[in-house]
Each structure stands twice: as structure tokens, then as C-alpha cells.
Design a protein around this motif. Structure first.
Motif, PDB file in Angstrom:
ATOM      1  N   GLU A 177      28.181  29.345  70.752  1.00  0.00           N
ATOM      2  CA  GLU A 177      28.625  30.683  70.575  1.00  0.00           C
ATOM      3  C   GLU A 177      30.259  30.805  70.442  1.00  0.00           C
ATOM      4  N   GLY A 178      30.415  30.051  71.699  1.00  0.00           N
ATOM      5  CA  GLY A 178      32.128  30.054  71.739  1.00  0.00           C
ATOM      6  C   GLY A 178      32.954  29.187  70.687  1.00  0.00           C
ATOM      7  N   SER A 206      38.321  39.258  79.916  1.00  0.00           N
ATOM      8  CA  SER A 206      37.753  40.599  80.267  1.00  0.00           C
ATOM      9  C   SER A 206      36.769  40.357  81.617  1.00  0.00           C
ATOM     10  N   LYS A 208      33.609  42.793  80.595  1.00  0.00           N
ATOM     11  CA  LYS A 208      32.817  42.051  79.743  1.00  0.00           C
ATOM     12  C   LYS A 208      31.961  40.905  80.654  1.00  0.00           C
ATOM     13  N   THR A 252      35.280  35.355  78.170  1.00  0.00           N
ATOM     14  CA  THR A 252      36.159  34.235  78.116  1.00  0.00           C
ATOM     15  C   THR A 252      37.551  34.146  77.469  1.00  0.00           C
ATOM     16  N   ILE A 253      37.062  34.741  76.068  1.00  0.00           N
ATOM     17  CA  ILE A 253      38.161  34.628  75.095  1.00  0.00           C
ATOM     18  C   ILE A 253      39.334  35.986  75.376  1.00  0.00           C
ATOM     19  N   GLU A 254      38.804  37.135  75.960  1.00  0.00           N
ATOM     20  CA  GLU A 254      39.633  38.099  76.228  1.00  0.00           C
ATOM     21  C   GLU A 254      40.228  38.269  77.784  1.00  0.00           C
ATOM     22  N   VAL A 269      31.084  34.970  76.053  1.00  0.00           N
ATOM     23  CA  VAL A 269      32.156  34.487  75.445  1.00  0.00           C
ATOM     24  C   VAL A 269      33.332  35.479  75.100  1.00  0.00           C
ATOM     25  N   GLU A 270      32.994  36.767  75.040  1.00  0.00           N
ATOM     26  CA  GLU A 270      34.089  37.670  74.645  1.00  0.00           C
ATOM     27  C   GLU A 270      35.054  37.735  76.051  1.00  0.00           C
ATOM     28  N   GLN A 313      26.930  36.610  74.524  1.00  0.00           N
ATOM     29  CA  GLN A 313      27.942  36.748  73.569  1.00  0.00           C
ATOM     30  C   GLN A 313      29.078  37.779  74.529  1.00  0.00           C
ATOM     31  N   LEU A 314      28.579  38.495  75.404  1.00  0.00           N
ATOM     32  CA  LEU A 314      29.534  38.995  76.082  1.00  0.00           C
ATOM     33  C   LEU A 314      30.262  38.087  77.094  1.00  0.00           C
ATOM     34  N   ARG A 318      32.683  31.170  67.534  1.00  0.00           N
ATOM     35  CA  ARG A 318      33.761  32.143  67.495  1.00  0.00           C
ATOM     36  C   ARG A 318      35.349  31.699  67.345  1.00  0.00           C
TER      37      ARG A 318
END
Ligand code: G6P
Ligand code: MN
Length: 439
Positions: free
Chosen positions: A153-154, A401, A404, A397-399, A394-395, A391-392, A157
């Protein structure tokens, strides 16, 4: 002949993968094998073993070990990736921190898998960029790196166009055991399967046009998804903890007999039972460090001393499967394999862009998923919750957050409450200070 690089060359799996390559040289001809690892001392320990395995089969293949990405990937046609960010020491933390809070300790399922995902996504993207920079423009990365669902998923994205095929040997290991139970070579099985990686169900097991799932169901009710034969052919999966894992399918099938579960579902469907049998002071990471890893290091040592290589490494479906997949990519064989792929309607009632695990036909341009149709509400709901958790993560990690990440932990079925999620997450932030992006 191909140039192949193995990223994570210092892995305990490397000699087994290379052995699998050597017995398939006619199908998958090789000019060069390059081992690449950021831990050069670990890789140097294992390299002589790998070189010996190669030389027992070929005098012509060039063998290199390196920590330099250019040396590793320049002109490469294939990269097999098997990175373990933080090595087994961090796997131990992934398992022990949740367990201290009464939550299953597992490297890819539950909070352990989420933590491992937070460590791996960004280094995986770095690796992809290096490969794309140096390798042949048609190069494929065949990726075993865990936690495969989250890594896939990462990658979707962050590098949606990358030629990365994410795979896992668990379905094929299950099929090997099915074959052993049915007395049929596993290559003769044609299965239907739907789910996410480490979170799915076999729905049909066809042999010569006949569904043998009913017969498997009867065997599993008595013995689990296991025969002695199956265990003997695979030293990894015949460790006592793995035998237990294969047996534990029994209660799941007893309650929900329709489909055959991926063994990893036990962590989500019966977490209490798992916790009751796990040991806080000695988890699977300890078994692997004391078992597979120690044995390989000892073999390397003995080989150095005596020139004789004891057969102490893992060969089996794990190596055979990645070679099969690479052959199908290389020669457009369109073989049917279960791999991780963007859904695109293969599971009708999951999101179009979810990374799912289903049967695919593997072409030179990648996997073409087979339509599995809509899945029942029970399975769909479990899948959606797990997907959201991944998915959260992954988000997060990216943001960067925290919120999340906490949502990802809270949504995971292995975690009983928001408070558990927060306590585990906070301990993991401290333990992963050297690896995680800042949350
Ligand atoms: C299976 C899974 C892998 C996992 C491995 C762990 O092969 O498909 O994703 O990494 O088991 O095995 P181990 O022997 O290291 O506990
Ligand atoms: Mn796996």
C-alpha cells in the motif's frame, strides 16, 4: 542471461533463495548475482556460503557483494528485495511490546506489523528509487519485504508507477500442505482465494476439475492444515511454533467451515487464545535468532574452518516461489500465482484501489488479477476494517500523523481498546526512535 541483485543480501533466506535459483538455471539463466546490504558485516558473514552454493552449480556466474547501490543495481534486470529494517532485534520489540499489554505479539499482524510498517515504507521507497536510477529500465523488483500488505500500500501511494511485484509465500506454503494432504503435487492445484496479504481465505481447491476443499475440510478438522510430510520438506515451517500455527486453523474452520482461512487469521479471530500461549520472555524472534540465524552463522563458521558446508539453510517453497514468479515475469509465461495486486474489481465489494491478494496471471507486464466476485458480508467487513487499519498506518507514515497512527492501532482487531492502542503506540514510538518518521 540476467543480472540479478538481492537486496537484503545478509538475510537468513539468501542461501535458500540462491539454491532455488541454481536448480532452475535452465529456466532462469543468470550471468550475475549481486548481494546488496546496508549491513556489510552481516552480509560478509553469509556471502561465502552463498558463493559456495553458486559454485556447486556454476563456474560462470559472476558473484559480487556490495553495500554500494550503484555496484548492486547498475544494469540489473531483476531485484529480489527482502529488507528487514531494524533486523531481528526490532522484530523482538514488535512482538514483545504488544504482548506486555495482553495483545498478540506478531511480526506482521497486529501492532507489531503496524510498527514494522512504519519502519519499512520509506526505506522501501528509497530502494525503489535507487533501483530505478541504476537498473535496466525494464527491471522488475520482486518484493518479499514485510509487512507485505502495508509495504504494498505504501508503494502504491508513493511510487504508483514502479515495477514492483509484492509477494508472500504463505499462500503457496498452504498449498504445499494441501498438496501433501491430498497426495497431489502442489503445482497441480488451482485455487481461488480472496483477501489482503496475511488476511484471506481459500474458496476452492481445484485438482483436475474437481473441488477438493471438502476433503481438506475433513482432514483439517482432525489434524489442522498439516501432514508430517509437509513439515519435513520445510525446516522453517516445521518448527514447533509453526506446527501450532498450522494446527490452529482447526477452530476457525470449525466455526466458519465454508472457506479455508490463511493461518494468520488466527491472530485476529482468536487473539486471547494466542496471548494465552505466547511467552513474554521468548517470542518467535528469539526462536529465529536461536534457531535459523544461529545455525546459518555456525555453518558459515564451519565452512570457513573446514571447507565443508553443512546443509543448514532454509530451502523450500519460499525460494521456489520467487523463482517461479520471476520466470513468469521474464518470459511472459502467464502462470497463475497468488500475489498482492491492486484490486481493480477483482473483489467486487472492496475498494477499486485496495491492495489485495488474489490469483493472478503473471505476464511480462505484471500480474493480471482474476475476478473473485463479491465476498460475503462477514468477510467483507473484516477485510474493510483491516484495510482501513493498514491504509491509516500508511497515511500516518507519509504525513507524520500521530492521530492516524492511533486510529490504525485502534482499528486493528487484535487490539481491544483505544487505551490499549495508545499505550502500545507510545511504547513503540520510544522503541523505534531510530527508525520511525516523527509522529
Ligand atoms: C511466512 C510468511 C512471511 C513471514 C514468515 C515468518 O513465510 O509468509 O511473511 O515473514 O513466515 O517466518 P519466521 O520463521 O521468520 O517466523
Ligand atoms: Mn508473508
Amino acid at each position: 542471461p540476467f543480472i540479478l541483485a538481492i537486496a537484503g543480501g545478509g538475510s537468513t533466506y539468501t542461501p535458500g533463495i540462491v539454491k532455488s535459483l541454481m536448480v532452475r538455471l535452465e529456466d532462469f539463466p543468470l550471468a550475475e548475482i549481486r548481494l546488496y546490504d546496508i549491513d556489510s558485516s552481516r552480509q560478509d558473514t553469509i556471502a561465502p556460503v552463498v558463493e559456495k552454493v553458486i559454485r556447486d552449480h556454476s563456474q560462470t556466474i559472476t558473484f559480487t557483494t556490495t553495500s554500494d547501490p550503484e555496484t548492486a543495481f547498475r544494469g540489473a534486470h531483476f531485484v529480489f528485495a527482502q529488507m528487514r529494517v531494524g533486523q531481528y532485534k526490532m522484530r523482538e520489540q514488535d512482538e514483545k511490546i504488544p504482548l506486555r499489554h495482553g495483545v498478540p505479539g506478531q511480526e506482521t499482524c497486529g501492532p507489531g506489523g503496524l510498527a514494522y510498517g512504519l519502519r519499512t515504507i520509506l526505506p522501501m521507497v528509497e530502494l525503489i528509487d535507487l533501483v530505478e536510477h541504476y537498473a535496466d529500465s525494464n527491471a522488475w523488483i520482486v518484493n518479499y519485504s514485510n509487512p507485505a500488505a502495508i509495504v504494498a500500500e505504501g508503494v502504491r501511494r508513493l511510487r504508483p508507477q514502479a515495477r514492483v511485484l509484492n509477494i508472500c509465500d504463505m499462500p503457496v506454503a498452504a498449498m504445499r500442505n494441501m498438496g501433501a494432504i491430498l497426495g497431489v503435487d502442489r503445482h497441480k492445484l488451482e485455487v481461488d482465494y480472496f483477501g489482503l496479504n496475511h488476511f484471506g481465505w481459500f474458496t476452492r481447491v481445484m485438482v483436475d476439475g474437481e473441488d477438493r476443499l471438502p476433503e481438506l475440510r475433513r482432514h483439517i478438522a482432525k489434524f489442522g492444515l498439516l501432514t508430517e510430510d509437509a513439515a519435513q520438506t520445510d525446516p522453517q515451517h516445521s518448527d514447533p511454533s509453526w506446527v501450532k500455527t498450522w494446527r490452529n486453523i482447526q477452530p476457525i474452520m470449525e466455526h466458519f467451515p465454508e472457506y479455508l482461512p490463511n493461518p494468520y487469521l488466527q491472530y485476529y479471530l482468536m487473539p486471547n487464545d494466542i496471548v494465552a500461549h505466547q511467552r513474554l520472555d521468548y517470542t518467535r524472534a528469539n526462536e529465529v535468532m536461536d534457531g535459523r540465524e544461529k545455525k546459518l552463522f555456525a555453518a558459515a563458521e564451519e565452512y570457513k574452518r573446514t571447507g565443508i558446508l553443512p546443509d543448514a539453510f532454509h530451502v523450500g517453497v519460499h525460494g521456489a516461489f520467487i523463482v517461479d514468479v520471476a520466470c513468469s515475469l521474464a518470459f511472459d509465461l502467464r502462470q497463475r500465482h497468488l500475489v498482492i495486486v491492486e484490486n481493480k474489481g477483482a473483489i467486487a465489494n472492496l475498494p477499486y484501489d485496495a491492495m489485495v491478494e488474489v490469483p493472478t496471471y503473471i505476464t511480462a507486464n505484471g500480474p493480471e488479477p482474476v475476478r473473485m466476485g463479491a465476498v460475503p458480508l462477514f468477510h467483507q467487513t473484516l477485510l474493510m476494517q483491516q484495510l482501513a487499519s493498514e491504509q491509516l498506518l500508511v497515511e500516518a507514515t507519509i504525513e507524520g500523523s500521530y492521530e492516524k497512527a492511533l486510529q490504525a492501532f485502534t482499528l486493528n482487531r487484535t487490539v481491544p481498546s483505544m487505551q490499549h492502542a495508545k499505550a502500545i503506540l507510545d511504547e513503540m514510538i520510544a522503541a523505534n526512535a531510530a527508525y520511525w518518521p516523527e509522529l
